[in-house]
Motif scaffolding. Structure first.
Motif, PDB file in Angstrom:
ATOM      1  N   ALA A  14      45.228  46.049  43.983  1.00 51.39           N
ATOM      2  CA  ALA A  14      44.418  46.076  42.820  1.00 51.39           C
ATOM      3  C   ALA A  14      44.642  47.203  41.897  1.00 51.39           C
ATOM      4  O   ALA A  14      45.261  48.206  42.440  1.00 51.39           O
ATOM      5  CB  ALA A  14      42.676  46.241  43.254  1.00 51.39           C
ATOM      6  N   ASP A  15      44.473  47.100  40.479  1.00 47.54           N
ATOM      7  CA  ASP A  15      44.447  48.308  39.842  1.00 47.54           C
ATOM      8  C   ASP A  15      43.802  49.249  39.888  1.00 47.54           C
ATOM      9  O   ASP A  15      42.475  48.931  40.601  1.00 47.54           O
ATOM     10  CB  ASP A  15      44.025  47.531  38.241  1.00 47.54           C
ATOM     11  CG  ASP A  15      45.249  46.994  37.499  1.00 47.54           C
ATOM     12  OD1 ASP A  15      46.405  46.927  38.055  1.00 47.54           O
ATOM     13  OD2 ASP A  15      44.988  46.336  36.501  1.00 47.54           O
ATOM     14  N   ASP A  16      43.769  50.552  39.829  1.00 45.93           N
ATOM     15  CA  ASP A  16      42.923  51.769  40.245  1.00 45.93           C
ATOM     16  C   ASP A  16      41.737  51.552  39.535  1.00 45.93           C
ATOM     17  O   ASP A  16      40.639  51.996  39.914  1.00 45.93           O
ATOM     18  CB  ASP A  16      43.719  52.978  40.141  1.00 45.93           C
ATOM     19  CG  ASP A  16      44.772  53.103  40.615  1.00 45.93           C
ATOM     20  OD1 ASP A  16      44.945  52.472  42.057  1.00 45.93           O
ATOM     21  OD2 ASP A  16      45.856  53.946  40.641  1.00 45.93           O
ATOM     22  N   THR A  17      41.464  50.838  38.495  1.00 49.93           N
ATOM     23  CA  THR A  17      40.068  51.075  37.739  1.00 49.93           C
ATOM     24  C   THR A  17      39.272  49.956  38.293  1.00 49.93           C
ATOM     25  O   THR A  17      38.239  49.845  37.911  1.00 49.93           O
ATOM     26  CB  THR A  17      40.525  50.550  36.111  1.00 49.93           C
ATOM     27  OG1 THR A  17      41.320  49.397  36.363  1.00 49.93           O
ATOM     28  CG2 THR A  17      41.288  51.704  35.536  1.00 49.93           C
ATOM     29  N   LEU A  18      39.704  49.088  39.336  1.00 49.86           N
ATOM     30  CA  LEU A  18      38.666  47.956  39.844  1.00 49.86           C
ATOM     31  C   LEU A  18      37.911  48.455  40.904  1.00 49.86           C
ATOM     32  O   LEU A  18      38.563  48.938  41.792  1.00 49.86           O
ATOM     33  CB  LEU A  18      39.575  46.678  40.096  1.00 49.86           C
ATOM     34  CG  LEU A  18      40.151  45.933  38.973  1.00 49.86           C
ATOM     35  CD1 LEU A  18      40.848  44.677  39.659  1.00 49.86           C
ATOM     36  CD2 LEU A  18      39.198  45.483  37.895  1.00 49.86           C
TER      37      LEU A  18
ATOM     38  N   ALA B  47      45.481  37.677  40.191  1.00 49.26           N
ATOM     39  CA  ALA B  47      44.199  37.559  39.574  1.00 49.26           C
ATOM     40  C   ALA B  47      44.179  38.797  38.442  1.00 49.26           C
ATOM     41  O   ALA B  47      45.037  39.443  38.234  1.00 49.26           O
ATOM     42  CB  ALA B  47      43.316  37.740  40.490  1.00 49.26           C
ATOM     43  N   ASP B  48      43.058  38.630  37.696  1.00 42.14           N
ATOM     44  CA  ASP B  48      43.075  39.718  36.682  1.00 42.14           C
ATOM     45  C   ASP B  48      42.890  41.120  37.314  1.00 42.14           C
ATOM     46  O   ASP B  48      41.785  41.534  38.050  1.00 42.14           O
ATOM     47  CB  ASP B  48      41.521  39.651  35.833  1.00 42.14           C
ATOM     48  CG  ASP B  48      41.437  40.321  34.598  1.00 42.14           C
ATOM     49  OD1 ASP B  48      42.501  41.083  34.307  1.00 42.14           O
ATOM     50  OD2 ASP B  48      40.337  40.513  34.334  1.00 42.14           O
ATOM     51  N   GLY B  49      43.763  42.045  36.833  1.00 40.79           N
ATOM     52  CA  GLY B  49      44.014  43.160  37.596  1.00 40.79           C
ATOM     53  C   GLY B  49      44.424  43.086  39.053  1.00 40.79           C
ATOM     54  O   GLY B  49      44.531  44.475  39.591  1.00 40.79           O
TER      55      GLY B  49
ATOM     56  N   PRO C  77      35.649  47.964  44.365  1.00 41.07           N
ATOM     57  CA  PRO C  77      35.598  47.035  45.380  1.00 41.07           C
ATOM     58  C   PRO C  77      34.843  45.660  44.911  1.00 41.07           C
ATOM     59  O   PRO C  77      35.085  44.555  45.106  1.00 41.07           O
ATOM     60  CB  PRO C  77      35.001  47.580  46.631  1.00 41.07           C
ATOM     61  CG  PRO C  77      35.608  49.224  46.262  1.00 41.07           C
ATOM     62  CD  PRO C  77      35.371  49.445  44.879  1.00 41.07           C
ATOM     63  N   GLU C  78      33.620  45.921  44.322  1.00 38.84           N
ATOM     64  CA  GLU C  78      32.754  44.922  43.737  1.00 38.84           C
ATOM     65  C   GLU C  78      33.595  43.926  42.698  1.00 38.84           C
ATOM     66  O   GLU C  78      33.201  42.729  42.797  1.00 38.84           O
ATOM     67  CB  GLU C  78      31.336  45.391  42.994  1.00 38.84           C
ATOM     68  CG  GLU C  78      30.419  46.090  44.214  1.00 38.84           C
ATOM     69  CD  GLU C  78      31.033  47.514  44.559  1.00 38.84           C
ATOM     70  OE1 GLU C  78      30.439  47.860  45.567  1.00 38.84           O
ATOM     71  OE2 GLU C  78      31.782  47.952  43.965  1.00 38.84           O
ATOM     72  N   GLN C  79      34.125  44.688  41.918  1.00 36.16           N
ATOM     73  CA  GLN C  79      34.917  43.881  41.156  1.00 36.16           C
ATOM     74  C   GLN C  79      36.028  43.134  41.537  1.00 36.16           C
ATOM     75  O   GLN C  79      36.546  41.942  40.829  1.00 36.16           O
ATOM     76  CB  GLN C  79      35.433  44.868  39.862  1.00 36.16           C
ATOM     77  CG  GLN C  79      34.448  45.431  39.037  1.00 36.16           C
ATOM     78  CD  GLN C  79      34.944  46.406  38.085  1.00 36.16           C
ATOM     79  OE1 GLN C  79      35.823  47.337  38.578  1.00 36.16           O
ATOM     80  NE2 GLN C  79      34.538  46.402  36.592  1.00 36.16           N
ATOM     81  N   ARG C  80      36.664  43.665  42.729  1.00 40.07           N
ATOM     82  CA  ARG C  80      37.844  42.969  43.418  1.00 40.07           C
ATOM     83  C   ARG C  80      37.056  41.610  43.873  1.00 40.07           C
ATOM     84  O   ARG C  80      37.833  40.430  44.132  1.00 40.07           O
ATOM     85  CB  ARG C  80      38.374  43.688  44.399  1.00 40.07           C
ATOM     86  CG  ARG C  80      39.062  44.940  43.903  1.00 40.07           C
ATOM     87  CD  ARG C  80      39.493  45.924  44.740  1.00 40.07           C
ATOM     88  NE  ARG C  80      39.554  47.248  44.453  1.00 40.07           N
ATOM     89  CZ  ARG C  80      39.625  48.299  44.896  1.00 40.07           C
ATOM     90  NH1 ARG C  80      39.866  48.178  46.242  1.00 40.07           N
ATOM     91  NH2 ARG C  80      39.503  49.541  44.497  1.00 40.07           N
ATOM     92  N   ALA C  81      35.837  41.763  44.544  1.00 40.56           N
ATOM     93  CA  ALA C  81      35.193  40.884  45.224  1.00 40.56           C
ATOM     94  C   ALA C  81      34.807  39.434  44.105  1.00 40.56           C
ATOM     95  O   ALA C  81      35.024  38.407  44.651  1.00 40.56           O
ATOM     96  CB  ALA C  81      34.192  41.206  45.873  1.00 40.56           C
ATOM     97  N   GLU C  82      34.811  40.038  43.099  1.00 46.02           N
ATOM     98  CA  GLU C  82      34.367  38.868  42.099  1.00 46.02           C
ATOM     99  C   GLU C  82      35.403  38.226  41.495  1.00 46.02           C
ATOM    100  O   GLU C  82      35.416  36.836  41.191  1.00 46.02           O
ATOM    101  CB  GLU C  82      33.941  39.651  40.691  1.00 46.02           C
ATOM    102  CG  GLU C  82      32.475  40.145  40.535  1.00 46.02           C
ATOM    103  CD  GLU C  82      32.283  41.227  39.621  1.00 46.02           C
ATOM    104  OE1 GLU C  82      33.145  41.321  38.668  1.00 46.02           O
ATOM    105  OE2 GLU C  82      31.104  41.663  39.538  1.00 46.02           O
TER     106      GLU C  82
END
Length: 252
Positions: free
Chosen positions: A186-190, A235-237, A192-197
């Motif tokens: 994942a991008d460093d800006t994401l 996926a996005d990011g 864990p919650e955003q990755r789960a989305e």
């Protein structure tokens, strides 16, 4: 292991057991096994046609990875290779061909159904320099300092204890050994919650580390020369990435 971690591991096991059963049952159909349904970012289409054509159809159909680690792992004649989360065996069989009769390719998987499928694929391929082991990637059933190259295809992100995976990988590699894996990062800006989305855990998305987290995890385990190169978005990011690292050899 926490109850949540145990539940996540069981969810992953059930998903891949079902995939193995789907491929095995498809093998009895008139036209051979059908690939497990994945999008264009995952699966056997990430392998060259000549690689797919040289293997049993069931090994190709069971491919669920996000890359082709055998294409980037720099395998050599005589190498001893370990595939973490070997599934139906596609990367083990490709590795066995590249390391030749003086080398050996091990596959490690926790799912009985996948191991059964992989053993059948090895027999069909006539591969004699392969061995499949049951176990988890957090506790590898091999002695220390015995493996030249560790590969993996979109599996480390599924682990519920990634520091243990990195530590065990470091342990089994001989000094100077290396890893060449494909994984989702994942991008460093994401968060864990955003990755789960963006996707579930068993789908190789929610459990992915960021680039910085992945590098930190490998370096904490003792690896050097860490390189993480994104190859295509999933996926996005979120990206499929090639990860290289080395277990340093003692100074002469």
């Amino acid at each position: 292991m926490t109850e949540q971690s145990t539940d996540l591991r069981e969810t992953v096991r059930m998903r891949y057991a079902a995939a193995a059963v789907q491929v095995s049952e498809g093998g009895t159909a008139c036209c051979g096994p059908q690939p497990v349904e994945v999008d264009e970012n995952f699966g056997s289409t990430l392998y060259a046609a000549d690689e797919r054509d040289a293997l049993p159809a069931e090994a190709v159909a069971a491919s669920l990875g996000c890359g082709n680690p055998t294409a980037v792992a720099e395998l050599c004649e005589g190498d001893r290779v370990l595939d973490l989360g070997s599934g139906g065996g596609i990367d083990v069989l490709l590795s066995a061909r590249r390391v030749g009769p003086t080398g050996k390719a091990y596959g490690l998987d926790m799912t009985d159904e996948m191991l059964q499928l992989a053993l059948g694929n090895a027999r069909k391929a006539g591969a004699t320099n392969v061995e499949f082991l049951k176990g988890t990637i957090e506790s590898i059933p091999l002695p220390a300092d015995t493996i030249d190259v560790v590969i993996s295809n979109c599996v480390i992100n599924l682990s519920v204890d990634k520091p243990a995976v990195f530590a065990e990988t470091f342990r089994v590699l001989r000094p100077g050994g290396r890893i060449g894996v494909s994984d989702v990062v994942a991008d460093d800006t994401l968060t864990p919650e955003q990755r789960a989305e963006r996707g579930d855990y068993a789908g190789c998305i929610a459990g992915a580390l960021s680039f910085a987290e992945y590098r930190h995890g490998l370096e904490t385990a003792g690896f050097t020369d860490v390189e993480i190169t994104p190859t295509h978005p999933v996926a996005d990011g979120m990206h499929s990435a090639i990860v290289h690292a080395t277990k340093p050899a003692p100074a002469q």
